[in-house]
Design a protein around this motif. Sequence first.
Motif, PDB file in Angstrom:
ATOM      1  N   MET A 140     -10.502   3.316  -8.368  1.00 47.37           N
ATOM      2  CA  MET A 140      -9.563   2.511  -7.561  1.00 47.37           C
ATOM      3  C   MET A 140      -8.670   3.214  -7.025  1.00 47.37           C
ATOM      4  N   PHE A 141      -7.702   4.206  -7.646  1.00 48.52           N
ATOM      5  CA  PHE A 141      -7.028   4.992  -6.798  1.00 48.52           C
ATOM      6  C   PHE A 141      -7.498   5.920  -6.002  1.00 48.52           C
ATOM      7  N   GLN A 142      -8.603   6.388  -6.208  1.00 43.90           N
ATOM      8  CA  GLN A 142      -9.244   7.009  -5.120  1.00 43.90           C
ATOM      9  C   GLN A 142      -9.435   6.404  -3.897  1.00 43.90           C
ATOM     10  N   GLY A 143      -9.803   5.204  -3.996  1.00 39.91           N
ATOM     11  CA  GLY A 143     -10.026   3.994  -2.800  1.00 39.91           C
ATOM     12  C   GLY A 143      -8.459   4.072  -2.247  1.00 39.91           C
ATOM     13  N   LEU A 144      -7.261   3.648  -3.153  1.00 40.88           N
ATOM     14  CA  LEU A 144      -6.122   3.007  -2.777  1.00 40.88           C
ATOM     15  C   LEU A 144      -5.332   4.366  -1.800  1.00 40.88           C
ATOM     16  N   LEU A 145      -5.687   5.635  -2.391  1.00 45.79           N
ATOM     17  CA  LEU A 145      -5.033   6.660  -1.659  1.00 45.79           C
ATOM     18  C   LEU A 145      -5.684   6.975  -0.096  1.00 45.79           C
ATOM     19  N   THR A 146      -7.055   7.060  -0.274  1.00 40.06           N
ATOM     20  CA  THR A 146      -7.763   7.009   1.172  1.00 40.06           C
ATOM     21  C   THR A 146      -7.072   5.928   2.020  1.00 40.06           C
ATOM     22  N   VAL A 147      -6.940   4.630   1.521  1.00 37.46           N
ATOM     23  CA  VAL A 147      -6.196   3.603   2.356  1.00 37.46           C
ATOM     24  C   VAL A 147      -4.927   3.958   2.906  1.00 37.46           C
ATOM     25  N   ARG A 148      -4.153   4.386   1.878  1.00 40.83           N
ATOM     26  CA  ARG A 148      -2.736   4.933   2.289  1.00 40.83           C
ATOM     27  C   ARG A 148      -2.755   5.688   3.330  1.00 40.83           C
ATOM     28  N   GLN A 149      -3.775   6.865   3.229  1.00 35.09           N
ATOM     29  CA  GLN A 149      -3.704   7.927   4.424  1.00 35.09           C
ATOM     30  C   GLN A 149      -4.335   7.288   5.690  1.00 35.09           C
ATOM     31  N   THR A 166       1.976   3.564  -3.119  1.00 31.97           N
ATOM     32  CA  THR A 166       2.797   4.537  -3.782  1.00 31.97           C
ATOM     33  C   THR A 166       3.435   4.012  -4.903  1.00 31.97           C
ATOM     34  N   TRP A 167       3.810   2.986  -4.909  1.00 26.03           N
ATOM     35  CA  TRP A 167       4.512   2.420  -6.229  1.00 26.03           C
ATOM     36  C   TRP A 167       3.674   2.334  -7.257  1.00 26.03           C
ATOM     37  N   LEU A 168       2.332   1.931  -6.781  1.00 26.13           N
ATOM     38  CA  LEU A 168       1.145   1.637  -8.076  1.00 26.13           C
ATOM     39  C   LEU A 168       0.891   2.928  -8.548  1.00 26.13           C
ATOM     40  N   TRP A 169       0.771   3.911  -7.706  1.00 24.51           N
ATOM     41  CA  TRP A 169       0.195   5.524  -7.848  1.00 24.51           C
ATOM     42  C   TRP A 169       1.270   6.009  -8.573  1.00 24.51           C
ATOM     43  N   ASN A 170       2.506   5.867  -8.529  1.00 26.55           N
ATOM     44  CA  ASN A 170       3.593   6.623  -9.075  1.00 26.55           C
ATOM     45  C   ASN A 170       3.741   6.151 -10.511  1.00 26.55           C
ATOM     46  N   ASP A 171       3.491   4.751 -10.680  1.00 29.53           N
ATOM     47  CA  ASP A 171       3.623   3.982 -12.105  1.00 29.53           C
ATOM     48  C   ASP A 171       2.398   4.280 -13.040  1.00 29.53           C
ATOM     49  N   ALA A 172       1.222   5.046 -12.667  1.00 29.81           N
ATOM     50  CA  ALA A 172       0.201   5.028 -13.638  1.00 29.81           C
ATOM     51  C   ALA A 172       0.432   6.242 -14.379  1.00 29.81           C
ATOM     52  N   GLU A 173       0.351   5.949 -15.511  1.00 32.52           N
ATOM     53  CA  GLU A 173       0.553   6.871 -16.777  1.00 32.52           C
ATOM     54  C   GLU A 173      -0.491   7.692 -17.248  1.00 32.52           C
TER      55      GLU A 173
END
Length: 433
Positions: A140-149, A166-173
């Motif tokens: 999912m994050f692979q997809g979301l970071l691509t979307v953000r770009q 960015t908020w979701l990405w920064n919050d993933a531990e």
Amino acid sequence: MIRYILTALLLLGTVTTFSQKRPTNLSDSALLTLVQQRTFDYFWKFAHPVSGLAPERTVTPEVVTIGGSGFGVMAILVGIERKFITREQGLDRLLKIVKFLEKANHYHGIWPHWLNGATGQTVPFGRKDDGGDVVESAFMFQGLLTVRQYFDRKTPKEEELRSRITWLWNDAEWNWYTRDGQDVLYWHWSPNNGWAMNHQIKGYNECLIAYVLAASSPNFSISPNAYHRGWAMSNFFYNGKSFYGIKLPLGFDYGGPLFFTHYSFLGLDPRGLKDQYADYWEQNRNHTLINRQYCVENPKKFKGYGADCWGLTASDNHEFYNAHSPTNDLGVITPTAALSAFPYTPEYSMQALKHFYHKLGDKIWGPYGFYDAFSETHNWYDTQYLAIDQGPIVVMIENYRSGLLWKLFMATPDVQRGLKRLGFTSPALPTNL
């Protein structure tokens, strides 16, 4: 890989009868576009109405999948670029998805494998698998970071989408999933069952992207030691043997299921991507060539196998579901295997595509493109679609055609730093990192 076997617990069924006539006399380019558009429709027209996420499969419309939806958000970008939808339509859908993900169940910022598409509550994948799933979340994050770009314009809605991602990405531990700082990632953690699944992510398989993203995290990154001492240290990481005269640097003998070459590489560009262990273009291309050549040799003499009908990977089958490969061959061909291999073997993949479309035709073609799998030996033709198999078709064909998703993902500064931390080199990485 093991987790996909559990998908067999879902009831098999059928989708609405599909009778629309298939277009013929298509150019190669037009055929590729048709396949992309029909397959994209799974994520667009069949998406859950509340969440916008992709159902696990056509007979489970209320159960949405995090990993398959990660592939789906990348497919939406393809839909925009190919003009299946407008940029505004795609933006609205992606905002809907991200807002839902913000409120959905998560475990230290990591989502479960399945969610209820209406409520965001966890749907257990197994008796003790009812918490965070690092690998599905990495997809999912692979997809979301691509979307953000991709959505880089200075408009309120695009800025909002970038901010929310960015908020979701920064919050993933990610470092939580090293189980108290061990040099390895663990696949699952649950507040109910803790580390009971006890599944370390190591060896060579589809999980490379999890380590790359965990090393890329701006707030909760893992040590490079986890990659080198965990992921790269097992009895099925190195290979180095040749099969049909084709060298396989990493992984199981004969390569294992072909999705190993797809899932992590929807965003990771394997062209020139290297680390101390492998050249990943060589790894993926050779794995694909071995998989195809096995089908050409067809040692078990299954009906239909050959140069124009190949591709063994995890999918439905006549019994339920399995991770098909040359060492686990049940006579089942899965279209996503050859079609998602377009970047690696374009001529061979086109050969397979034309056979699937023109020769097998209505037996395996439906409203969302090619059904999941078929076996001519068992006279069995699936009537279902799976998100995890649909997504790579759209995305990898686009990477072959334009490199779109590779360019976007590899341009992400956090990912560039993460790859550098793990010792990767790539033409896509800035020289001043």
